[in-house]
Design a protein around this motif. Structure first.
Motif: not given
Length: 447
Positions: A223-227, A266-269, A274-286, A302-305
């Motif tokens: 899974k992580f290799y594909s990303h 990748i673009q969405i991630q 870029t605009y999130s108010n928290t540190d980077r996290g793994e958000i590919i699954t959402p 749709f909501h994200f962290s």
């Protein structure tokens, strides 16, 4: 893994691979002829079955199969007979190609055999044919490991290309285990190549000695290799999903807008980070869940962290901070003051003129506050029906109320442009339209 019935598994498998195939080809190519390179093994036999199933469903053009006989080991005659028999039963044209002057004892046999196969298949291609190869996610990961230890070419180290000119690899989005499960459910015949266990070959050494250790320690390695591969190829500008037909990005202070028929994970991630108010996290699954929902007709939000939100409308995807205050109240207030005569005196547009207006909106600094870009349709009921207009938009509830009260209909810029093109014979050359973003200059002084 969730237990699925064979019917449910087939539906999910087809939907996933078909979406992936649509990202690496265009409709004209899919409707044309296809040739599948078949060895008789699990992967290529499933790919042939899959391609023929798509053809029977009317999703792709005619399919034929080619089998390359290397004449280098026992059992290849039987492999060819299996493929030939399957093709006869399924009504698939079959052709056997022969490699000459190659022995299994030659130095670097794997590479030379692969080159010969490729040359024979490419030379046999007819006009407009796509060549389908059965490589899957595990193959690409194995190639990645081998190349990272014997090549300095960054492209080679990413993995097996999803698309290379006329060659396409539809199973690059699924694993060996998923393909094997499909074969079991569907009863697809295949033969095992005895050399697949010979550790003198690099790929087998990696497959049976190295990867089991990685899998034990890191169960989600594929899974992580594909990303990783998607991100790396995008950085190298070799990602096939960056071809024409994918989305364009427009960035604003309040967020970003992607316009197009396909969205890159990748673009969405990167936009969310870029605009999130928290540190980077793994958000590919959402993100994957969101894209599946969009494919099923869902709009969101749709909501994200990190307080991020996304909303889809036709071929426009908005990504922004939750709580974004758009121009809903202001446009509704201004729209309610316009008389019917004033509305009916609004300008008419040709399609190309509406396209210019849409592009101008995307370049304006307050575009995000007008998204997804609503256009009032001041035409007859029949034209509104042809355009499939609406009276409600989730992001503009007050505008929706005013339109419902006054019997007005609207549509988004992009949907109007797309529908106007697809149904141009049913629509006049000019339409009386009011882009609601135009009302912003009427209340700008109030901001």
């Amino acid at each position: 893994m969730k237990r699925l019935s064979p019917i449910a598994y087939r539906a999910l498998f087809f939907k996933h691979v078909w979406r992936f195939l649509g990202n690496v080809t265009i409709s004209k190519e899919l409707s044309g002829p296809h040739v599948v390179a078949v060895s008789g093994g699990l992967d290529s036999m499933c790919l042939l079955w899959f391609a023929q199933s798509l053809h029977k469903q009317g999703k792709i053009g005619p399919v034929r199969a080619v089998f390359v006989h290397h004449h280098t080991r026992e059992g290849q005659d039987e492999d060819g007979e299996l493929v030939k028999k399957f093709c006869k039963e399924e009504g698939i044209p079959f052709k056997m190609l022969h490699v000459e002057g190659l022995t299994a004892k030659v130095a670097n046999f794997e590479a030379k055999a692969r080159k010969k196969r490729r040359e024979l298949c490419i030379n046999d291609l007819r006009a407009n044919e796509l060549l389908w190869a059965g490589h899957h996610l595990d193959d690409s990961y194995e190639w990645n490991l081998m190349q990272r230890n014997r090549s300095t070419n960054p492209k080679a180290a990413v993995g097996i290309p999803v698309r290379n000119r006329a060659i396409v690899r539809p199973f690059s989005c699924v694993s060996k285990a998923q393909i094997r499960r499909l074969a079991k459910f569907e009863g697809i015949p295949f033969r095992e190549d005895p050399t697949n266990r010979d550790l003198k070959y690099d790929r087998n050494f990696v497959r049976y000695k190295i990867i089991p250790l990685i899998k034990e320690r890191y169960p989600k390695y594929l899974k992580f290799y594909s990303h990783y591969a998607n991100f790396s190829t995008m950085m190298l500008k070799t990602n096939i999903m960056s071809r024409s037909g994918t989305s364009k990005i427009f960035v604003f202070e309040q967020g970003a807008v992607l316009v197009g028929s396909h969205y890159s994970e990748i673009q969405i991630q990167e936009i969310i980070h870029t605009y999130s108010n928290t540190d980077r996290g793994e958000i590919i699954t959402p993100i994957e869940r969101m894209l599946r929902a969009i494919d099923n007709g869902k709009k969101g939000p749709f909501h994200f962290s990190g307080g991020m939100e996304a909303f889809s409308n036709n071929t426009v995807l908005m990504i922004y901070q939750q709580g974004l205050k758009n121009y809903d109240e202001q446009i509704a207030r201004t729209l309610s003051t316009l008389t019917t005569n004033q509305l009916m005196s609004m300008s008419t547009y040709k399609r190309i003129e509406l396209e210019y207006a849409w592009q101008n909106l995307l370049q304006s600094p307050d575009a995000m506050l007008n998204m997804p870009g609503l256009v009032l349709v001041l035409e007859t009921e029949s034209i509104c029906k042809t355009l499939n207009t609406s009276v409600f938009n989730e992001l503009f509830p007050r505008v929706s109320e005013v339109c419902k009260e006054r019997g007005l209909r609207f549509i988004t810029f992009q949907k109007c442009l797309d529908t106007w093109m697809s149904k141009k014979e049913k629509l006049p050359e000019r339409l009386r339209l009011l882009p609601l973003s135009n009302l912003s200059n009427l209340f700008a002084s109030q901001q």
